[in-house]
Design a protein around this motif. Sequence first.
Motif, PDB file in Angstrom:
ATOM      1  N   PHE A 171       0.825  -1.214   0.000  1.00  0.00           N
ATOM      2  CA  PHE A 171       0.000   0.000   0.000  1.00  0.00           C
ATOM      3  C   PHE A 171       0.855   1.258   0.000  1.00  0.00           C
ATOM      4  O   PHE A 171       0.519   2.244  -0.643  1.00  0.00           O
ATOM      5  N   ILE A 172       1.979   1.199   0.742  1.00  0.00           N
ATOM      6  CA  ILE A 172       2.844   2.384   0.776  1.00  0.00           C
ATOM      7  C   ILE A 172       3.397   2.639  -0.634  1.00  0.00           C
ATOM      8  O   ILE A 172       3.379   3.766  -1.131  1.00  0.00           O
ATOM      9  N   ILE A 173       3.850   1.537  -1.301  1.00  0.00           N
ATOM     10  CA  ILE A 173       4.380   1.707  -2.669  1.00  0.00           C
ATOM     11  C   ILE A 173       3.282   2.248  -3.586  1.00  0.00           C
ATOM     12  O   ILE A 173       3.505   3.192  -4.351  1.00  0.00           O
ATOM     13  N   LEU A 174       2.069   1.662  -3.447  1.00  0.00           N
ATOM     14  CA  LEU A 174       0.959   2.130  -4.289  1.00  0.00           C
ATOM     15  C   LEU A 174       0.638   3.594  -4.015  1.00  0.00           C
ATOM     16  O   LEU A 174       0.425   4.372  -4.935  1.00  0.00           O
ATOM     17  N   SER A 175       0.627   3.945  -2.707  1.00  0.00           N
ATOM     18  CA  SER A 175       0.245   5.324  -2.397  1.00  0.00           C
ATOM     19  C   SER A 175       1.334   6.309  -2.815  1.00  0.00           C
ATOM     20  O   SER A 175       1.022   7.436  -3.196  1.00  0.00           O
ATOM     21  N   ILE A 176       2.621   5.854  -2.777  1.00  0.00           N
ATOM     22  CA  ILE A 176       3.682   6.751  -3.271  1.00  0.00           C
ATOM     23  C   ILE A 176       3.468   6.998  -4.762  1.00  0.00           C
ATOM     24  O   ILE A 176       3.522   8.139  -5.227  1.00  0.00           O
ATOM     25  N   SER A 177       3.208   5.896  -5.486  1.00  0.00           N
ATOM     26  CA  SER A 177       3.000   6.054  -6.938  1.00  0.00           C
ATOM     27  C   SER A 177       1.796   6.945  -7.185  1.00  0.00           C
ATOM     28  O   SER A 177       1.844   7.852  -8.019  1.00  0.00           O
ATOM     29  N   ALA A 178       0.704   6.674  -6.425  1.00  0.00           N
ATOM     30  CA  ALA A 178      -0.509   7.476  -6.628  1.00  0.00           C
ATOM     31  C   ALA A 178      -0.242   8.934  -6.292  1.00  0.00           C
ATOM     32  O   ALA A 178      -0.639   9.834  -7.034  1.00  0.00           O
ATOM     33  N   SER A 179       0.492   9.161  -5.168  1.00  0.00           N
ATOM     34  CA  SER A 179       0.718  10.562  -4.786  1.00  0.00           C
ATOM     35  C   SER A 179       1.635  11.250  -5.786  1.00  0.00           C
ATOM     36  O   SER A 179       1.489  12.431  -6.068  1.00  0.00           O
ATOM     37  N   PHE A 180       2.584  10.454  -6.360  1.00  0.00           N
ATOM     38  CA  PHE A 180       3.472  11.027  -7.374  1.00  0.00           C
ATOM     39  C   PHE A 180       2.655  11.468  -8.594  1.00  0.00           C
ATOM     40  O   PHE A 180       2.772  12.604  -9.060  1.00  0.00           O
ATOM     41  N   LEU A 181       1.775  10.548  -9.054  1.00  0.00           N
ATOM     42  CA  LEU A 181       0.963  10.859 -10.244  1.00  0.00           C
ATOM     43  C   LEU A 181      -0.017  11.996  -9.960  1.00  0.00           C
ATOM     44  O   LEU A 181      -0.173  12.910 -10.763  1.00  0.00           O
ATOM     45  N   LEU A 182      -0.642  11.912  -8.748  1.00  0.00           N
ATOM     46  CA  LEU A 182      -1.628  12.940  -8.411  1.00  0.00           C
ATOM     47  C   LEU A 182      -0.983  14.313  -8.262  1.00  0.00           C
ATOM     48  O   LEU A 182      -1.510  15.307  -8.750  1.00  0.00           O
ATOM     49  N   SER A 183       0.204  14.325  -7.575  1.00  0.00           N
ATOM     50  CA  SER A 183       0.819  15.643  -7.369  1.00  0.00           C
ATOM     51  C   SER A 183       1.271  16.219  -8.709  1.00  0.00           C
ATOM     52  O   SER A 183       1.202  17.422  -8.924  1.00  0.00           O
ATOM     53  N   LYS A 184       1.684  15.313  -9.627  1.00  0.00           N
ATOM     54  CA  LYS A 184       2.069  15.780 -10.959  1.00  0.00           C
ATOM     55  C   LYS A 184       0.858  16.391 -11.650  1.00  0.00           C
ATOM     56  O   LYS A 184       0.940  17.449 -12.267  1.00  0.00           O
ATOM     57  N   LYS A 185      -0.288  15.677 -11.497  1.00  0.00           N
ATOM     58  CA  LYS A 185      -1.518  16.139 -12.147  1.00  0.00           C
ATOM     59  C   LYS A 185      -1.994  17.447 -11.511  1.00  0.00           C
ATOM     60  O   LYS A 185      -2.443  18.355 -12.200  1.00  0.00           O
TER      61      LYS A 185
END
Length: 418
Positions: A171-185
């Motif tokens: 979940f941490i890896i998923l949330s890092i990826s999600a936060s990376f994509l979201l913050s980029k967006k």
Amino acid sequence: MLLNLLAFTVIFTIFSFIIFGQVQSTLFSQADKDLELFKERLTDNVNVGAEMRPLPGKENQDFPLNDKKGDNPNPRIVVIHWDAAGNIVNEGEIGSIFYENYLTDYPLDKSKIDEITMMTINNQYDFRYLLFEDTNNQDEIAYTQLLINVDAEQTIISNFVKLVTICSVIFIILSISASFLLSKKMMKPIILSWNKQAEFVENASHELRTPLTIIQNKLELLLRAPQERIADKFENIALSLSETRRLSKLTSDLLTLARADSAETELMMENVDVDTLVKDVCGPYQEIAESQEKHFWLNLKCPVSVKADETRLHQLLVILLDNALKYTGENDSIGVKTYAEDQRVVIEVSDTGIGIKEENMQYIFERFYREDRARSRETGGVGLGLSIAQWIVEKHKGTVKVTKNQNKGTTFIVKLPK
Ligand code: ADP
């Protein structure tokens, strides 16, 4: 990103600890209940009378544990009786295999009396135990210890810990990826508007600098010839004055847009009679147009009122009419038409002027956009008028668009909700 990572890790860790604590207490609660129940039965039987107590070593034959509630004693529980010196007195009853393998070197630990405690025998088998003092002084038993094996529970817990750890990492890896994509967006529109803002400031400074340089030059020229008469330097003075007017218009336009950006400007909504307003604004323009040999016509068919900010609507019409005058020549015509359409009021400002190239129509509402920069210097425009017009219309929840006239020129169509 780092902050997000930290926040997610903390949240997942707290979450895992809470779930782990809950699972552990739920799993052990049944074992603990069994221990308490067993103790209750033992002590009840002891209190019934000394004659009821089984002889040491004969507990399982005579001890009437099962006659109170009608059910059998819990087979998972091992009962150990200790004497005051810390020796086990019922090794026969415990069972020789269990006793010899696990309890021969097992000392009596009196630190946790009447408190259910966890322990591991031979570093391998997990037990929960309850140690309590024996109140009957007629035998050698000083303490009774109840043990219940919780290997199964312990296995479930260790599997659960593994599962939670793996899930947390995933979940941490998923949330890092999600936060990376979201913050980029999320950053995309911010960067876009930041760049737009920077471009706006650059354009504004550029537009401010040009008239200032002209005024400065003209004033320097005047200063170099103090003895000359004003009439001889008329041109310099007139140019400085027109540049000053330009500066003043520019700064007020910039201020309007800056306030619009910071959402500072609120509309003063009131009932505005559309035709009356259009007629009032058009009056002076009709005179100017006629003085410039242009034809000006009005076709007003909207005698209704709209909820709007009258000053802003006035400003909108002025921008459109100014442009119509600026971009038309002699013998051209300028016209304003109003009519009602469904739930909207339509105001059309058209002219037969130079028109706008079809491919440039999409840009004309952008800030500082001018189709012909050289020409707009002559007309005094800086390309902010239509941006302000668009902002006014949008603030009224309306629309504005531009179309090419069939013959010549352009028509601006403003639609406002009734
Ligand atoms: P400006 O102050 O330069 O007129 P605007 O934002 O009002 O700025 O207009 C942007 C550009 O759109 C103008 O420079 C001009 O090229 C074009 N434009 C606006 N109105 C008309 C019109 N009625 N006829 C032709 N071109 C127009």
